[in-house]
Design an enzyme around this catalytic site. Structure first.
Site, PDB file in Angstrom:
ATOM      1  N   CYS A   1       0.829  -1.217   0.000  1.00  0.00           N
ATOM      2  CA  CYS A   1       0.000   0.000   0.000  1.00  0.00           C
ATOM      3  C   CYS A   1       0.859   1.261   0.000  1.00  0.00           C
ATOM      4  O   CYS A   1       0.327   2.366  -0.193  1.00  0.00           O
ATOM      5  CB  CYS A   1      -0.897   0.044   1.234  1.00  0.00           C
ATOM      6  SG  CYS A   1      -1.965  -1.375   1.461  1.00  0.00           S
TER       7      CYS A   1
ATOM      8  N   GLU B   1     -27.030  10.762   9.972  1.00  0.00           N
ATOM      9  CA  GLU B   1     -26.342  11.557  10.982  1.00  0.00           C
ATOM     10  C   GLU B   1     -24.823  11.439  10.895  1.00  0.00           C
ATOM     11  O   GLU B   1     -24.093  12.427  11.058  1.00  0.00           O
ATOM     12  CB  GLU B   1     -26.815  11.136  12.381  1.00  0.00           C
ATOM     13  CG  GLU B   1     -26.166  11.884  13.528  1.00  0.00           C
ATOM     14  CD  GLU B   1     -26.542  13.351  13.605  1.00  0.00           C
ATOM     15  OE1 GLU B   1     -25.869  14.089  14.358  1.00  0.00           O
ATOM     16  OE2 GLU B   1     -27.498  13.762  12.914  1.00  0.00           O
TER      17      GLU B   1
ATOM     18  N   ASP C   1     -32.113  27.127  -9.155  1.00  0.00           N
ATOM     19  CA  ASP C   1     -31.838  28.408  -8.520  1.00  0.00           C
ATOM     20  C   ASP C   1     -32.987  28.708  -7.552  1.00  0.00           C
ATOM     21  O   ASP C   1     -34.022  28.039  -7.600  1.00  0.00           O
ATOM     22  CB  ASP C   1     -31.741  29.481  -9.616  1.00  0.00           C
ATOM     23  CG  ASP C   1     -31.648  30.879  -9.069  1.00  0.00           C
ATOM     24  OD1 ASP C   1     -30.836  31.100  -8.153  1.00  0.00           O
ATOM     25  OD2 ASP C   1     -32.397  31.751  -9.546  1.00  0.00           O
TER      26      ASP C   1
ATOM     27  N   GLU D   1     -33.933  32.473  -6.078  1.00  0.00           N
ATOM     28  CA  GLU D   1     -34.584  33.743  -6.393  1.00  0.00           C
ATOM     29  C   GLU D   1     -35.089  33.766  -7.821  1.00  0.00           C
ATOM     30  O   GLU D   1     -34.332  33.547  -8.768  1.00  0.00           O
ATOM     31  CB  GLU D   1     -33.591  34.899  -6.211  1.00  0.00           C
ATOM     32  CG  GLU D   1     -33.193  35.187  -4.773  1.00  0.00           C
ATOM     33  CD  GLU D   1     -32.248  36.367  -4.693  1.00  0.00           C
ATOM     34  OE1 GLU D   1     -32.655  37.475  -5.058  1.00  0.00           O
ATOM     35  OE2 GLU D   1     -31.092  36.166  -4.269  1.00  0.00           O
TER      36      GLU D   1
ATOM     37  N   SER E   1     -27.576  28.212  -5.052  1.00  0.00           N
ATOM     38  CA  SER E   1     -27.933  29.602  -4.780  1.00  0.00           C
ATOM     39  C   SER E   1     -26.744  30.346  -4.215  1.00  0.00           C
ATOM     40  O   SER E   1     -25.829  29.752  -3.643  1.00  0.00           O
ATOM     41  CB  SER E   1     -29.098  29.647  -3.774  1.00  0.00           C
ATOM     42  OG  SER E   1     -29.331  30.964  -3.328  1.00  0.00           O
TER      43      SER E   1
END
Length: 512
Positions: free
Chosen positions: A115, A158, A276, A278, A411
C-alpha cells in the site's frame, strides 16, 4: 532530511538519517500508537488475515507536515500481535529509513506494505497526517451493490457529519476504482480519483476495501469509523428494499425516463435537476423585501445577544478579514472593524455599518452570507420568518422525487439559508425532496467552472443529464458552456431577458 544510500530488505530503497532521530520520543510514540490501532482495527474486522494497513506521520511542530517522517505497518503480519518494533519508518518521499528485525520461524521476513505508494499519494496530494487502508467487509460490499457504479452516494444520515466538509443534509460522494491483482497497481487510478474528487477524503476499491485519510490520526480514524457505519447502513437499507441515496430513504425505485423540454434531440432524460432560488423557486420580492431587511434590521440585536458564542466569533473573524481586504482594495462603504480587545459596542457598530453597505451593494460574499444565515436561523426558529415558494414548486418536487430524479439547489445564499427556506414553508418541510445544496463555495454562479464542479459532484455520465433552471441569463450561459441542459424561469418580478437569448423558457415547474 535524508538521502537514499542503499537497498534494504526486499529491495526497498533505504535512506540515511540520524539514528538519534529515529529513536526520538516522537517516533517511538507513533510506533506504539500504530501497533495499538492495528489491534483495535483487527477487533473491528478491518485488518484481519494480515490484510489492510495503517500509516501515520510523526508529528513535530518544528517540521512542516510535508517533511515529517512516516511510520507504516508492515505487510503480511498478524495485525493484532504487532508491537512497535514491527513498524517501518519512511522518509517523506517513501524511502525506507528503518526496517523491523527479522523474526524466527514461523514468521516471514518483514516486508514493506504494498500500500506504500498509495499512502504516499494521499500524503502528497492531500497533505494528510494519517492514512488508513481497511479491508472491512462493509467497505467491500458497498462497492458490490451496483457493480457498474463509479461512486458510492448516501445522504440524510447523521454520521455524514463526521466526514470533513459535510453535514446531515449533504450528499456524501465517494469514488470507486476497480481492483487489480497487486495493490501497488492501484496507485495511478487512486491518484486520478483523488484529483477528480477534490472534496473526498476516501477512495473505495471495488471488491477490496477503502483508503481513508485525515489531517491527523484522530481525524482519519473518526472518518473511517463513520464511513464503515454508513456503508453498513446502506447495505442494511438495501436488504430492506430502501434507497440510502435519497433524502427520505423510501423504497428503491427504478429511475423512470422523464423527457424534459429544452433538450437538443428532444429525447434526453434528466437524471437530476439543479434549481436556482430567487426568481425560480421563490419570488425575488421575498428575498429583497423580507429576508434582506430582516437580516439588516436584526444585525445589532443578533450580535449583542450572541457576541461571546463561538459561532459569532467565527462570523466576526470572517467579516473582519473581508473588510480588511475591502479596505486595501478601496471598496466604498468599508469601515475598519476594531480588534477583539476593543469595546463590544464599538465592534458591533462597525460590523453593522459594513453589513448594511454589503447588503445595499448586494454582494455575494461568504462572510456576509454566513452571518445572514445565522440571523435568519433565529428568525425561523422564532416563527418570525416563513419560507416562500411558488405554489407549483411543492407538487413538482414531489413528482420528480417519485420519478427517481434527484433535485439539488444552487444559490448564492448559504447552504444553511437554503435549508431554512425549504424546511419552513407553508407547504411543510420540502427538504425531503432535495438531495443536496450548493452555494458559492463551488464558485460564482456566472462562471462556467462552477457548473463543471457541480457536474462532477452529482454523478452523471453526461452533463446534458443535468437540467439547470434559473432566471438569470448570465447563469444560463455559464451552465450551458459546461454542457448542462438549461431552462430559464419566467416569474413575476424577474428581470427581462435579452432578445433572441436562445433558451427554452418556462413559467411553471409543471412544464418540466
Amino acid at each position: 532530511m535524508a538521502t537514499v544510500s542503499d537497498v534494504g530488505v526486499n529491495g526497498e530503497k533505504r535512506a540515511k538519517i540520524s539514528p538519534d532521530f529515529l529513536e526520538s520520543k516522537g517516533v517511538q510514540e507513533t510506533k506504539a500508537l500504530l501497533s495499538e490501532l492495528c489491534r483495535h482495527f483487527y477487533g473491528l474486522g478491518w485488518v484481519s488475515g494480515t490484510g489492510g494497513s495503517i500509516t501515520i506521520k510523526v508529528h513535530d511542530d518544528a517540521i512542516p507536515k510535508q517533511n515529517q517522517l512516516v511510520v507504516m505497518s508492515p505487510s503480511g503480519v498478524q495485525k493484532e500481535r504487532m508491537v512497535p518494533e514491527d513498524m517501518y519508518v519512511l522518509s517523506p518521499d517513501g524511502s525506507v529509513l528503518a526496517s523491523p528485525t527479522v523474526k524466527p520461524y514461523p514468521h516471514k521476513p518483514p516486508k514493506c506494505s504494498d500500500c506504500g505508494p498509495l499512502f504516499m499519494k494521499a500524503y502528497q496530494m492531500r497533505d494528510a497526517g494519517a492514512v488508513i487502508h481497511s479491508h472491512g467487509i462493509e467497505s467491500c460490499l458497498a462497492t458490490m451493490i451496483n457493480p457498474s457504479a463509479k461512486e458510492f452516494r448516501i445522504t440524510h444520515m447523521e454520521m455524514i457529519k463526521g466526514i470533513k466538509g459535510h453535514g446531515y443534509y449533504d450528499e456524501l460522494v465517494i469514488p470507486i476504482i476497480e481492483n487489480t491483482a497487486y495493490e501497488y497497481e492501484l496507485t495511478e487510478s487512486l491518484a486520478k480519483a483523488i484529483e477528480a474528487y477534490p472534496k473526498t477524503t476516501a477512495v473505495l476499491v471495488r471488491n477490496h476495501g477503502i483508503y481513508v485519510w485525515g489531517d491527523s490520526w484522530i481525524h482519519a480514524k473518526t472518518q473511517a469509523e463513520c464511513y464503515h457505519y454508513l456503508f453498513d447502513a446502506a447495505i442494511k437499507l438495501y436488504q430492506l428494499g430502501l434507497d440510502w441515496s435519497t433524502p427520505n430513504h423510501g423504497p428503491i425505485q427504478k429511475v423512470k425516463e422523464v423527457v424534459v423540454g429544452g433538450c437538443n434531440d428532444g429525447a434526453s432524460s434528466e437524471r437530476c435537476i439543479v434549481l436556482d432560488i430567487e426568481g425560480t423557486t421563490t419570488p425575488i420580492s421575498f428575498v429583497t423585501d423580507v429576508l434582506f431587511p430582516y437580516a439588516r434590521n436584526n444585525v445589532h440585536k443578533h450580535l449583542s445577544l450572541t457576541f461571546d458564542t463561538a459561532e459569532t466569533k467565527e462570523d466576526i473573524k470572517l467579516l473582519r478579514s473581508q473588510v480588511q481586504d475591502d479596505l486595501e482594495k478601496g471598496i466604498a462603504g468599508a469601515v475598519p472593524i476594531p480588534l477583539d480587545d476593543s469595546a463590544k459596542e464599538e465592534v458591533i457598530a462597525a460590523i453593522v455599518a459594513n453589513v448594511e453597505g454589503m447588503i445595499k451593494a448586494d454582494r455575494k460574499i461568504p462572510a456576509l452570507k454566513q452571518l445572514q444565515g445565522h440571523i435568519w436561523l433565529t428568525g425561523f426558529e422564532n416563527n418570525e420568518l416563513k419560507g416562500e415558494v411558488f405554489e407549483d414548486v411543492p407538487r413538482a418536487l414531489e413528482r420528480w422525487h417519485a420519478s427517481g430524479i434527484k433535485v439539488y439547489i444552487y444559490s448564492s445564499g448559504s447552504r444553511l439559508a437554503q435549508r431554512l427556506l425549504f424546511g419552513n414553508t407553508k407547504y411543510g418541510d420540502l427538504r425531503k425532496y432535495l438531495s443536496g445544496y450548493f452555494d458559492t463555495a463551488v464558485g460564482n454562479k456566472r462562471e462556467t467552472r462552477s457548473y463543471v464542479e457541480i457536474r462532477e459532484s452529482v454523478g452523471v455520465d453526461k452533463p446534458s443529464e443535468i437540467l439547470f433552471v434559473t432566471d438569470v441569463f448570465q447563469e444560463a450561459v455559464a451552465a450551458k458552456a459546461a454542457g448542462l441542459d438549461v431552462n430559464i424561469s419566467i416569474r413575476p418580478g424577474n428581470a427581462p431577458l435579452p432578445d433572441n437569448h436562445g433558451f427554452k423558457t418556462i413559467q411553471s415547474f409543471s412544464e418540466i
